[in-house]
Design a protein around this motif. Structure first.
Motif, PDB file in Angstrom:
ATOM      1  N   ALA A 280       0.826  -1.207   0.000  1.00 12.38           N
ATOM      2  CA  ALA A 280       0.000   0.000   0.000  1.00 12.38           C
ATOM      3  C   ALA A 280       0.861   1.258   0.000  1.00 12.38           C
ATOM      4  O   ALA A 280       0.575   2.228  -0.724  1.00 12.38           O
ATOM      5  N   ARG A 281       1.925   1.262   0.780  1.00  6.58           N
ATOM      6  CA  ARG A 281       2.803   2.437   0.804  1.00  6.58           C
ATOM      7  C   ARG A 281       3.465   2.660  -0.553  1.00  6.58           C
ATOM      8  O   ARG A 281       3.604   3.809  -1.003  1.00  6.58           O
ATOM      9  N   ILE A 282       3.857   1.582  -1.215  1.00  9.52           N
ATOM     10  CA  ILE A 282       4.460   1.712  -2.548  1.00  9.52           C
ATOM     11  C   ILE A 282       3.453   2.291  -3.540  1.00  9.52           C
ATOM     12  O   ILE A 282       3.798   3.157  -4.358  1.00  9.52           O
ATOM     13  N   LEU A 283       2.213   1.840  -3.475  1.00 13.03           N
ATOM     14  CA  LEU A 283       1.179   2.380  -4.358  1.00 13.03           C
ATOM     15  C   LEU A 283       1.004   3.876  -4.132  1.00 13.03           C
ATOM     16  O   LEU A 283       0.897   4.656  -5.096  1.00 13.03           O
ATOM     17  N   ILE A 284       0.958   4.275  -2.885  1.00 15.17           N
ATOM     18  CA  ILE A 284       0.799   5.704  -2.570  1.00 15.17           C
ATOM     19  C   ILE A 284       1.966   6.501  -3.134  1.00 15.17           C
ATOM     20  O   ILE A 284       1.787   7.578  -3.723  1.00 15.17           O
ATOM     21  N   GLU A 285       3.175   5.972  -2.991  1.00 11.78           N
ATOM     22  CA  GLU A 285       4.365   6.658  -3.517  1.00 11.78           C
ATOM     23  C   GLU A 285       4.313   6.795  -5.033  1.00 11.78           C
ATOM     24  O   GLU A 285       4.902   7.726  -5.595  1.00 11.78           O
ATOM     25  N   HIS A 286       3.607   5.893  -5.705  1.00 10.27           N
ATOM     26  CA  HIS A 286       3.502   5.941  -7.163  1.00 10.27           C
ATOM     27  C   HIS A 286       2.259   6.713  -7.623  1.00 10.27           C
ATOM     28  O   HIS A 286       1.938   6.710  -8.815  1.00 10.27           O
ATOM     29  N   GLY A 287       1.555   7.347  -6.706  1.00 13.53           N
ATOM     30  CA  GLY A 287       0.441   8.207  -7.083  1.00 13.53           C
ATOM     31  C   GLY A 287      -0.908   7.529  -7.193  1.00 13.53           C
ATOM     32  O   GLY A 287      -1.858   8.138  -7.697  1.00 13.53           O
ATOM     33  N   TYR A 288      -1.049   6.291  -6.731  1.00 13.86           N
ATOM     34  CA  TYR A 288      -2.341   5.618  -6.822  1.00 13.86           C
ATOM     35  C   TYR A 288      -3.295   6.168  -5.771  1.00 13.86           C
ATOM     36  O   TYR A 288      -2.904   6.473  -4.629  1.00 13.86           O
ATOM     37  N   LEU A 289      -4.554   6.288  -6.166  1.00 10.43           N
ATOM     38  CA  LEU A 289      -5.570   6.906  -5.314  1.00 10.43           C
ATOM     39  C   LEU A 289      -6.705   5.955  -4.949  1.00 10.43           C
ATOM     40  O   LEU A 289      -7.466   6.245  -4.015  1.00 10.43           O
ATOM     41  N   ALA A 290      -6.855   4.849  -5.671  1.00 12.76           N
ATOM     42  CA  ALA A 290      -7.937   3.898  -5.390  1.00 12.76           C
ATOM     43  C   ALA A 290      -7.416   2.474  -5.543  1.00 12.76           C
ATOM     44  O   ALA A 290      -6.722   2.159  -6.511  1.00 12.76           O
ATOM     45  N   ASP A 291      -7.754   1.632  -4.590  1.00 15.93           N
ATOM     46  CA  ASP A 291      -7.404   0.213  -4.640  1.00 15.93           C
ATOM     47  C   ASP A 291      -8.673  -0.594  -4.415  1.00 15.93           C
ATOM     48  O   ASP A 291      -9.586  -0.162  -3.705  1.00 15.93           O
ATOM     49  N   CYS A 292      -8.720  -1.785  -5.019  1.00 24.60           N
ATOM     50  CA  CYS A 292      -9.894  -2.647  -4.837  1.00 24.60           C
ATOM     51  C   CYS A 292      -9.460  -4.099  -4.617  1.00 24.60           C
ATOM     52  O   CYS A 292     -10.057  -5.024  -5.162  1.00 24.60           O
ATOM     53  N   SER A 293      -8.423  -4.280  -3.788  1.00 25.61           N
ATOM     54  CA  SER A 293      -7.879  -5.617  -3.537  1.00 25.61           C
ATOM     55  C   SER A 293      -8.520  -6.332  -2.360  1.00 25.61           C
ATOM     56  O   SER A 293      -8.395  -7.554  -2.238  1.00 25.61           O
ATOM     57  N   VAL A 294      -9.173  -5.591  -1.477  1.00 28.05           N
ATOM     58  CA  VAL A 294      -9.714  -6.188  -0.252  1.00 28.05           C
ATOM     59  C   VAL A 294     -10.976  -6.986  -0.560  1.00 28.05           C
ATOM     60  O   VAL A 294     -11.888  -6.511  -1.246  1.00 28.05           O
ATOM     61  N   THR A 295     -11.027  -8.220  -0.038  1.00 30.00           N
ATOM     62  CA  THR A 295     -12.189  -9.092  -0.192  1.00 30.00           C
ATOM     63  C   THR A 295     -12.757  -9.388   1.192  1.00 30.00           C
ATOM     64  O   THR A 295     -12.382 -10.370   1.834  1.00 30.00           O
ATOM     65  N   PRO A 296     -13.651  -8.548   1.717  1.00 32.49           N
ATOM     66  CA  PRO A 296     -14.156  -8.752   3.072  1.00 32.49           C
ATOM     67  C   PRO A 296     -14.820 -10.113   3.228  1.00 32.49           C
ATOM     68  O   PRO A 296     -15.415 -10.646   2.284  1.00 32.49           O
TER      69      PRO A 296
END
Length: 359
Positions: free
Chosen positions: A162-178
């Motif tokens: 998640a920290r790497i994604l933020i560093e690369h400018g990502y704003l939305a993730d949809c990996s979580v499967t509750p």
């Protein structure tokens, strides 16, 4: 490199609403090689040719999809042509999907990574970051966009990722499967293993990179997959609990009495998906997230839809769901939904959806 154009999400930003805001219907497609489940060492990308039909269905119902594209498909000429057309007509968004075993730099963790399919989190942090850089740059360079949406390969996201994604400018993730634990799946032997999401939220939240299950102040919005628990009578529940300890019998029980319902077509769940969408509207949920793999739209492209007939039945199921969703929901891309969510949360407009400048 010149300024990239923004993610193709204007059709799904929700900025022209005049009445009460409807929940968002978010279509996510993992765009990846043919039958990635097979363990083949040579991946093909023939399924790119089957995407225009799906896009036409989305267009018909005004539901813009988010294509989450892995490296193999981003380098496919057939997908490149398709992706550029989607962007030029402003009919969807291109985001990033990452299969660690096919994304350069290729640094094998096993003697057969194509069979073990290591999670990105199995690699050292500097390799994780290098692979995210590669997957991001191919989209930037090929499509002249700054991708802001992402889904992890094999659903495995951790705090470092998640920290790497933020560093690369990502704003939305949809990996979580509750409600889902992936502890029964494996990556590289001796690796960190998959994620247990059973206690994660169902509702979207800005993540805390130090504890992925908690809301925090980061710019990365987690948009969890739409998954709800299924309830059975006491006898079935006791039987399922017993059989879950007995190997093959437990897998049979899982097919007969699945523990969850996903907004993901499997050839047998048309009614369940429509009911799931209906319940989301009635219960005041803010979003529903649909997912599918690009390869499932091609006969023989996955273990689930092997024949022409099964793909035609899949389209029948999808069209029934989309026909319901078009009247009850607002079609949004992931970037468009993130913009709406950020505005509602009082986030400044410049962090709501806009792409970051690339170099």
């Amino acid at each position: 490199m010149s300024d990239p154009r923004p993610p193709a999400s204007a059709a799904g930003t929700g900025r022209s609403d005049t009445g009460p805001r409807r929940p968002a219907f978010i279509i996510t497609i993992d765009v990846e090689e043919d039958d990635a489940w097979s363990g083949s060492a040579t991946g093909t990308t023939r399924n790119a040719a089957f995407l225009p039909r799906f896009q036409a269905l989305c267009d018909r119902y005004g539901l813009p999809p988010t294509y989450l594209v892995d490296w193999t498909m981003a380098t496919s000429p057939a997908f490149q042509e398709f992706g550029r057309a989607v962007l030029e007509r402003d009919r969807g968004e291109l985001g990033m999907h990452l299969h660690a075993w096919t994304t350069p730099p290729i640094l094998p963790l096993t003697g057969a990574d194509h069979r073990y399919k290591p999670f990105l989190t199995d690699y050292p942090e500097h390799v994780m970051a290098a692979k995210v850089t590669t997957a991001t740059r191919v989209l930037q360079d090929t499509f002249q966009i700054a991708p802001v949406s992402h889904r992890a390969g094999r659903w495995t996201l951790d705090e470092t990722y998640a920290r790497i994604l933020i560093e690369h400018g990502y704003l939305a993730d949809c990996s979580v499967t509750p409600h889902i634990s992936w502890r029964g799946t494996s990556g590289a032997p001796g690796g960190r293993g998959p994620r247990d999401y059973t206690a994660f939220p169902e509702k979207p939240y800005f993540v805390d990179p130090g504890a992925l299950h908690r809301a925090g102040g980061s710019p990365l919005l987690e948009v969890p997959m739409t998954i709800v628990p299924r309830r059975y009578g006491a006898l079935v529940e006791r039987t399922r609990a017993l059989l879950s300890r007995s190997g093959p019998a437990g897998r049979v029980a899982g097919r007969l009495w699945p523990s969850t319902t996903w907004m993901r077509p499997n050839g047998r769940n048309r009614r369940e998906m429509i009911e799931l969408a209906r319940r989301a509207v009635h219960s005041g949920h803010d979003h529903v997230e649909f997912m599918l793999h690009s390869s499932e739209l091609m006969p023989g492209g996955s273990p689930y839809f092997r024949t022409f007939r099964s793909v035609e039945a899949l389209y029948d199921d999808i069209e029934s769901l989309f026909a319901f969703a078009a009247g009850a929901f607002e079609g949004l891309t992931l970037a468009g939904y993130r913009a709406r969510f950020a505005a509602n949360a009082g986030r400044p407009p410049e962090s709501a959806a806009g792409p970051r400048r690339t170099t």
